[in-house]
Design a protein around this motif. Structure first.
Motif, short mmCIF file in Angstrom:
data_model
loop_
_atom_site.label_atom_id
_atom_site.label_comp_id
_atom_site.label_asym_id
_atom_site.label_seq_id
_atom_site.Cartn_x
_atom_site.Cartn_y
_atom_site.Cartn_z
N ARG A 2 39.87 29.23 29.19
CA ARG A 2 39.44 28.74 30.50
C ARG A 2 38.67 27.43 30.42
NH1 ARG A 2 36.37 33.96 32.79
NH2 ARG A 2 35.78 33.97 30.60
N GLY A 86 42.77 35.65 42.03
CA GLY A 86 41.61 35.96 41.20
C GLY A 86 40.32 35.63 41.90
N THR A 116 36.14 30.90 36.40
CA THR A 116 37.21 31.62 37.08
C THR A 116 37.52 32.93 36.37
OG1 THR A 116 38.90 30.50 35.77
CG2 THR A 116 38.28 29.47 37.86
N GLN A 117 38.14 33.84 37.11
CA GLN A 117 38.71 35.06 36.54
C GLN A 117 40.09 35.27 37.16
OE1 GLN A 117 36.23 38.50 37.14
NE2 GLN A 117 34.95 38.07 35.37
N LYS A 118 41.13 35.27 36.33
CA LYS A 118 42.43 35.69 36.82
C LYS A 118 42.41 37.21 36.93
CE LYS A 118 45.39 31.96 35.14
NZ LYS A 118 46.57 31.61 34.29
N LYS A 119 42.79 37.72 38.07
CA LYS A 119 42.69 39.16 38.30
C LYS A 119 43.68 39.59 39.37
CE LYS A 119 39.13 42.69 39.13
NZ LYS A 119 37.70 42.93 39.40
N SER A 245 36.17 41.23 45.61
CA SER A 245 37.08 41.62 44.54
C SER A 245 37.90 42.87 44.87
CB SER A 245 36.30 41.86 43.24
OG SER A 245 35.33 42.88 43.41
#
Length: 284
Positions: A2, A86, A116-119, A245
Motif C-alpha cells: 500500500r 473498501g 486504505t483497506q481493500k475489503k 464497514s
C-alpha cells in the motif's frame, strides 16, 4: 504494498513513520474517521468531514489541512492503491511534543495519517447469515460522541465476543443498550417500529446511522430514537447494526437467544438494499 499518506508525503507503508513522542501514541490524543469506498468513490464524505471537524473542535485540535486537501488526498489514495471497494482511515493527532499532560503549544504541527483497506463490503457473509451478539457492560468514558483513537475497551469487548463464539458485543449501561463496539444498534418491534438510542454523549453520532434513518424516513417507516432495554431485544421482531464497514448488518442472536425467527429480518434487508443504492448514487 500500500501507499499511505503521512504529513504531506505519499509513501510505501513500510517507509511510513511517526514520532515516538506523538500524543496519539502517548495519550490517545487524536481523532479518526473511516470512509466507505464503493466503485472507487467516497460515500457520505461531506458528513464524515463534518463529524471530523466536530471531534477536532471538542478536543481543541486545529484542522491540519483544508477540506479540499483532504478530498484530494482521499482520491489520490484511491487511485494509487486501486481501491474499488473498501475503506479509507484518517487519523489526526495533536502532534509530537515532550510528554506532558498539558497540551503543547498550539503551533505544534498536527500529525495527519491516511491509509486504505481493500475489503469486500457488499458481499459480506455475516450480513447474509446475521450477526450473533453478546451484551457486555459499557465501561467507556462518557464522551463517546467524540470519535477518538482510544479504542481499547471496544477492542476488549470484541475479543470477549469472539471468545464466546459471537461476532460482536452490544454495550450496556444501566440496563440499556448504548451501541455496538464499532456500530450503532437497533431493534425492530413486532409492530414494525425501528428503535435506536437517541443522540447524546453516550454514543457515536454515526454517519451511516444518519443516512439509514433518512432511508427509513423515505420508506415511511416509523422510528423511535430512545434507549431500549436489554429485555426488549428478546421481544423484538428483528435487530441490526449500522456502520461504514458493515452498512446495515442484521443481528439474529443476542446472548444465545434467537431474535425473531433467527434469520435476517425484512426491514434490515430492505434498508441495506436501499442504503447501498443511495450510496452508489451519491458517492463522489
Amino acid at each position: 504494498m500500500r501507499t499511505v499518506y503521512v504529513n504531506g508525503s505519499y509513501l510505501p507503508e513500510t517507509e511510513a513513520h511517526v514520532s515516538i513522542f506523538d500524543r496519539g501514541f502517548l495519550f490517545a490524543d487524536g481523532v479518526y474517521e473511516v470512509t466507505l469506498v464503493l466503485g472507487g468513490k467516497l460515500v457520505d464524505f461531506a458528513a464524515h468531514l463534518h463529524r471530523l471537524h466536530r471531534s477536532l473542535n471538542e478536543l481543541r485540535i486545529a484542522p491540519p489541512v483544508s477540506d479540499d486537501d483532504l478530498l484530494d488526498i482521499h482520491r489520490a489514495l484511491i487511485r494509487q492503491n486501486q481501491i474499488d471497494e473498501g475503506l479509507i482511515y484518517l487519523q489526526v493527532t495533536r502532534g509530537a511534543a515532550d510528554r506532558d499532560f498539558l497540551f503543547p503549544d498550539a503551533a505544534t504541527p498536527r500529525t495527519l495519517v491516511l491509509f486504505t483497506q481493500k475489503k469486500a463490503i457488499l458481499n459480506n457473509p455475516v450480513a447474509e447469515r446475521g450477526q450473533r451478539v453478546i451484551t457486555i457492560e459499557d465501561l467507556r468514558w462518557r464522551r463517546c460522541d467524540i470519535k477518538t483513537v482510544q479504542l481499547l475497551y471496544p477492542s476488549l469487548a470484541k475479543m470477549e465476543a469472539k471468545s464466546r463464539g459471537a461476532d460482536d458485543a452490544w454495550l450496556v449501561r444501566d440496563g440499556f443498550v448504548t451501541e455496538g463496539t464499532s456500530n450503532n444498534a437497533y431493534i425492530v418491534t413486532r409492530n414494525g417500529t425501528i428503535v435506536t438510542r437517541d443522540l447524546s454523549t453516550d454514543i457515536l453520532h454515526g454517519v451511516t446511522r444518519h443516512s439509514v434513518l433518512q432511508c427509513a424516513h423515505d420508506l415511511q417507516l416509523k422510528v423511535e430514537e430512545r434507549p431500549f432495554a436489554v429485555g426488549e431485544i428478546g421481544e423484538a421482531a428483528e435487530a441490526f447494526t449500522t456502520s461504514s464497514s458493515g452498512l446495515v448488518n442484521p443481528v439474529v442472536e443476542i446472548d444465545g437467544a434467537t431474535i425473531g425467527d433467527g434469520n435476517p429480518g425484512p426491514i434490515a434487508k430492505r434498508l441495506r438494499h436501499i442504503y447501498i443504492q443511495r450510496s452508489r448514487d451519491t458517492a463522489i
